[in-house]
Design an enzyme around this catalytic site. Structure first.
Site, mmCIF file in Angstrom:
data_model
loop_
_atom_site.group_PDB
_atom_site.id
_atom_site.type_symbol
_atom_site.label_atom_id
_atom_site.label_comp_id
_atom_site.label_asym_id
_atom_site.label_seq_id
_atom_site.Cartn_x
_atom_site.Cartn_y
_atom_site.Cartn_z
ATOM 1 N N VAL A 1 9.039 5.125 7.888
ATOM 2 C CA VAL A 1 10.075 5.469 8.872
ATOM 3 C C VAL A 1 10.461 4.197 9.623
ATOM 4 O O VAL A 1 9.583 3.441 10.050
ATOM 5 C CB VAL A 1 9.580 6.539 9.848
ATOM 6 C CG1 VAL A 1 10.618 6.835 10.929
ATOM 7 C CG2 VAL A 1 9.230 7.826 9.091
ATOM 8 N N GLY B 1 1.095 6.593 5.178
ATOM 9 C CA GLY B 1 2.429 6.004 5.098
ATOM 10 C C GLY B 1 2.534 4.898 4.066
ATOM 11 O O GLY B 1 1.590 4.124 3.885
ATOM 12 N N ARG C 1 2.040 -1.696 16.675
ATOM 13 C CA ARG C 1 2.001 -3.053 17.219
ATOM 14 C C ARG C 1 3.365 -3.522 17.752
ATOM 15 O O ARG C 1 3.442 -4.504 18.473
ATOM 16 C CB ARG C 1 1.486 -4.031 16.165
ATOM 17 C CG ARG C 1 -0.005 -3.891 15.883
ATOM 18 C CD ARG C 1 -0.470 -4.914 14.858
ATOM 19 N NE ARG C 1 -1.926 -5.011 14.762
ATOM 20 C CZ ARG C 1 -2.668 -4.276 13.952
ATOM 21 N NH1 ARG C 1 -2.091 -3.360 13.195
ATOM 22 N NH2 ARG C 1 -3.983 -4.412 13.917
ATOM 23 N N HIS D 1 3.982 7.165 16.991
ATOM 24 C CA HIS D 1 5.437 7.020 16.952
ATOM 25 C C HIS D 1 5.984 7.954 15.877
ATOM 26 O O HIS D 1 5.223 8.697 15.248
ATOM 27 C CB HIS D 1 5.818 5.552 16.685
ATOM 28 C CG HIS D 1 5.111 4.926 15.532
ATOM 29 N ND1 HIS D 1 5.277 5.339 14.220
ATOM 30 C CD2 HIS D 1 4.205 3.923 15.481
ATOM 31 C CE1 HIS D 1 4.530 4.597 13.427
ATOM 32 N NE2 HIS D 1 3.856 3.725 14.165
ATOM 33 N N GLY E 1 6.870 7.506 12.986
ATOM 34 C CA GLY E 1 6.284 7.312 11.643
ATOM 35 C C GLY E 1 5.079 8.214 11.460
ATOM 36 O O GLY E 1 4.930 8.905 10.442
ATOM 37 N N HIS E 2 4.235 8.271 12.481
ATOM 38 C CA HIS E 2 3.079 9.175 12.437
ATOM 39 C C HIS E 2 3.543 10.638 12.401
ATOM 40 O O HIS E 2 2.991 11.463 11.664
ATOM 41 C CB HIS E 2 2.212 8.980 13.679
ATOM 42 C CG HIS E 2 1.641 7.612 13.839
ATOM 43 N ND1 HIS E 2 2.096 6.721 14.791
ATOM 44 C CD2 HIS E 2 0.675 6.964 13.153
ATOM 45 C CE1 HIS E 2 1.402 5.602 14.702
ATOM 46 N NE2 HIS E 2 0.542 5.712 13.732
HETATM 47 N N1 LIG Z 1 6.723 3.476 10.070
HETATM 48 C C1 LIG Z 1 5.862 4.276 9.445
HETATM 49 N N2 LIG Z 1 6.310 5.171 8.529
HETATM 50 C C2 LIG Z 1 5.447 5.986 7.873
HETATM 51 N N3 LIG Z 1 4.102 5.977 8.080
HETATM 52 C C3 LIG Z 1 3.624 5.092 8.988
HETATM 53 C C4 LIG Z 1 4.466 4.207 9.705
HETATM 54 N N4 LIG Z 1 3.678 3.457 10.538
HETATM 55 C C5 LIG Z 1 2.412 3.852 10.339
HETATM 56 N N5 LIG Z 1 2.377 4.823 9.408
HETATM 57 C C6 LIG Z 1 1.190 5.460 8.868
HETATM 58 O O1 LIG Z 1 0.478 6.113 9.891
HETATM 59 C C7 LIG Z 1 -0.922 6.095 9.572
HETATM 60 C C8 LIG Z 1 -1.663 5.535 10.734
HETATM 61 O O2 LIG Z 1 -1.306 4.169 10.899
HETATM 62 P P1 LIG Z 1 -1.644 3.404 12.261
HETATM 63 O O3 LIG Z 1 -2.268 4.322 13.220
HETATM 64 O O4 LIG Z 1 -2.340 2.136 11.932
HETATM 65 O O5 LIG Z 1 -0.230 3.121 12.799
HETATM 66 P P2 LIG Z 1 0.573 1.808 12.651
HETATM 67 O O6 LIG Z 1 1.895 2.039 13.236
HETATM 68 O O7 LIG Z 1 0.475 1.369 11.227
HETATM 69 O O8 LIG Z 1 -0.203 0.828 13.560
HETATM 70 P P3 LIG Z 1 -0.513 -0.662 13.260
HETATM 71 O O9 LIG Z 1 0.217 -1.413 14.279
HETATM 72 O O10 LIG Z 1 -1.993 -0.664 13.416
HETATM 73 O O11 LIG Z 1 -0.092 -0.976 11.850
HETATM 74 C C9 LIG Z 1 -1.054 5.242 8.311
HETATM 75 O O12 LIG Z 1 -1.101 6.064 7.167
HETATM 76 C C10 LIG Z 1 0.223 4.432 8.329
HETATM 77 O O13 LIG Z 1 0.623 3.991 7.036
HETATM 78 N N1 BAL Z 2 -1.793 0.284 9.987
HETATM 79 C C1 BAL Z 2 -3.006 -0.085 9.334
HETATM 80 C C2 BAL Z 2 -4.101 -0.242 10.283
HETATM 81 C C3 BAL Z 2 -4.278 -1.667 10.724
HETATM 82 O O1 BAL Z 2 -3.342 -2.472 10.571
HETATM 83 O O2 BAL Z 2 -5.363 -1.970 11.205
#
Ligand SMILES: Nc1ncnc2c1ncn2[C@@H]1O[C@H](COP(=O)(O)OP(=O)(O)OP(=O)(O)O)[C@@H](O)[C@H]1O
Ligand code: BAL
Ligand SMILES: CC(C)(CO)[C@@H](O)C(=O)[O-]
Length: 284
Positions: free
Chosen positions: A178, A149, A189, A36, A38-39
């Site tokens: 984000v 993040g 999620r 998304h 954020g990534h």
């Molecule tokens: N909204 C966001 N803003 C900035 N960074 C983010 C955001 N969501 C996730 N990240 C970052 O992206 C990287 C990968 O996280 P991940 O793939 O687990 O995504 P997630 O959205 O956190 O998924 P989950 O539902 O597992 O928490 C991590 O460093 C996480 O902190």
């Molecule tokens: N976003 C961190 C990864 C996890 O919740 O498993």
């Protein structure tokens, strides 16, 4: 143009060595996919700071406490690769489990202190899983910088401590959370929320920001966090796993915002566990 995809550590290292031969710097964005904005913000941060950006996609089974949560985790590699191509990432490293945990793999990286409490208390073994896979991604890639993040604030502390203690020469860079237009922190999620749950979800951020303002004005944490917990319950959230005021620098528990702090929470909404955190300025 499609993003290149490497599925083995050999392919990853071949790409990196080619870049190194050209004197190029390398950034790393570890993810579990289902990308998304954020990534993508992390990819942009990487592109602004390094010459080549690798995004890793590995749904790490060692950081899920239930087979159901692992199975339910969204897997969207094809659309993830398309998003990365648009964003300008140079390589998608999407290893299979064998590339990360080959036959006979028997090592766990565990970080004391930062892993304890909050996520560590409710997801036993989660941060061992994170520290182990991130250590491998750091060492397999040899990247100069890695971008994480603030949304996973405790994870930032774990990863930074791991890199420091293992003498891994990589700079861990924190990127702001984000949010959706309504304030909900973007998270993979979130797609599992029902329409009704999605409508309620932004209330978590609103409660946190409201409490952060009062804490920055000098309010004591205990009664305020009790009120916040109750407000979330009244609003229709499920169990509040935690809502805690911690030191931004050390994650130590604070009774009031006596230093730059972070207000962190994990709350259930139906079958989905939302986490979020907001900065709290020190009370003057
Ligand atoms: N909204 C966001 N803003 C900035 N960074 C983010 C955001 N969501 C996730 N990240 C970052 O992206 C990287 C990968 O996280 P991940 O793939 O687990 O995504 P997630 O959205 O956190 O998924 P989950 O539902 O597992 O928490 C991590 O460093 C996480 O902190
Ligand atoms: N976003 C961190 C990864 C996890 O919740 O498993
Ligand atoms: C850092 C990470 C990719 C390790 O699996 C994961 O914890 C995540 O997505 O934040």
């Amino acid at each position: 143009m499609a993003v290149s995809i490497a599925r083995t550590v050999q392919a990853l290292r071949a790409a990196v060595s080619g870049w190194r031969a050209e004197g190029l710097s390398v950034g790393l964005v570890p993810t579990m996919g289902a990308l998304h904005d954020g990534h993508i913000s992390l990819v942009r941060a990487g592109l602004a700071r390094t010459d080549r950006v690798i995004v890793t996609l590995f749904v790490n089974p060692k950081q899920f406490n239930s087979p159901a949560d692992l199975a339910a985790y969204p897997r969207t590699e094809e659309s993830d690769a398309a998003k990365l191509a648009v964003a300008g990432a140079h390589l998608l490293y999407a290893p299979d489990a064998e590339a990360i945990y080959p036959q006979g793999f028997s090592t766990t990286v565990s970080v004391d202190g930062a892993s304890e409490g909050m996520e560590g208390a409710f997801r036993p073994g989660h941060f061992d899983g994170v520290a182990t896979v991130v250590a491998k991604l750091f060492l397999q890639s040899g990247a100069d910088c890695a971008f994480f993040g603030e949304k996973d604030f405790q994870q930032l502390h774990v990863v930074r401590r791991m890199a420091h203690d293992l003498d891994i020469a990589i700079e861990v860079i924190a990127c702001p959370t984000v949010r959706e237009a309504d304030g909900l922190a973007m998270s993979s999620r979130n797609v599992r929320l029902s329409p009704e749950e999605r409508a309620l979800a932004p209330r978590l951020a609103a409660v946190l920001f409201d409490a952060a303002e009062k804490l920055a004005a000098g309010a004591a944490a205990a009664p305020l966090l009790a009120d916040a917990r109750n407000a979330l319950g009244r609003a229709g959230f499920g169990a509040v796993d935690y809502i805690e005021l911690r030191s931004q620098a050390t994650l130590a528990t604070l009774e009031r915002a006596s230093e730059p702090a972070r207000l962190l929470a994990a709350v259930w909404l139906g079958e989905v566990r939302l986490i979020d955190n907001v900065a709290v300025a020190p009370a003057s």
